[in-house]
Enzyme design. Structure first.
Site, short mmCIF file in Angstrom:
data_model
loop_
_atom_site.label_atom_id
_atom_site.label_comp_id
_atom_site.label_asym_id
_atom_site.label_seq_id
_atom_site.Cartn_x
_atom_site.Cartn_y
_atom_site.Cartn_z
N CYS A 30 100.68 -50.99 -26.46
CA CYS A 30 100.24 -49.84 -25.66
C CYS A 30 101.38 -48.83 -25.47
O CYS A 30 102.34 -49.12 -24.75
CB CYS A 30 99.74 -50.37 -24.32
SG CYS A 30 99.55 -49.18 -23.01
N CYS A 33 102.47 -48.10 -21.92
CA CYS A 33 103.11 -49.29 -21.36
C CYS A 33 104.56 -49.38 -21.83
O CYS A 33 105.48 -49.62 -21.04
CB CYS A 33 102.37 -50.56 -21.79
SG CYS A 33 100.63 -50.63 -21.33
#
Length: 188
Positions: free
Chosen positions: A86, A89
């Site tokens: 991600c 992230c």
């Protein structure tokens, strides 16, 4: 060359770079790091805070050891839902590592992912991250379920969600540090 032609070439190069997997992720991570500066979480007003009614949440750490959120009741808890694939992230992880380095002895940090242990270990080793990572072994309590990542929740000693933010954030900013300091000093 005229300006229009130069801008068209730049636009095409940017599109090509975003299509190629090897260049797409670094570009996305860099963009999310830039956006994280402006994506500042706000403190939830005391009258609007959700309180955890149930701390019963089974997790498994990277070594296979069981852990239950009940062990953290009465402590300041920082939970981050994330994944190694991600980009937002990945963008916020350095700031979360700094936060963990500063407050890890005084607050409970719980990084939750569905990624495999191999991927987690490789990701942490590559980036020299030391924070604890868990996988879920049971459904999280109400208020902690999520459909989007990254999502970070900060819970005070009374079990109230004080901060609940999705998207990449610079978690090592002064506003967050001041709030954590206040939460750590507060009594139950």
């Amino acid at each position: 060359m005229n300006r229009k032609r130069i801008s068209n070439i730049i636009f095409l190069v940017a599109i090509v770079l975003l299509v190629i997997p090897q260049t797409r992720r670094p570009i996305q991570v860099t963009l999310h790091k830039a956006l994280a500066i402006f994506n500042s979480p706000s403190i939830i007003k005391e009258t609007q805070r959700t309180k955890l009614k149930d701390y019963n949440w089974s997790l498994i750490d990277e070594t296979g050891k069981s852990y239950n959120l009940k062990n953290s009741k009465g402590k300041v808890i920082i939970i981050n839902f994330w994944a190694t694939w991600c980009p937002p992230c990945i963008a916020e992880m350095p700031s979360l590592q700094k936060l963990y380095d500063k407050y890890g002895d005084n607050a409970e940090f719980i990084f939750v992912t569905d990624d495999s242990i191999d991927k987690i270990e490789a990701f942490k080793a590559k980036n020299s991250y030391t924070f604890p990572v868990y996988q879920t072994a049971s459904n999280p309590p109400d208020g902690l379920t999520t459909k989007s990542i990254p999502r970070t929740v900060i819970i005070n000693k009374k079990g109230e969600i004080v901060i609940d933010k999705s998207g990449a954030v610079d978690w090592y900013n002064s506003k967050i540090q001041e709030q954590i300091e206040l939460l750590l000093k507060a009594s139950i």
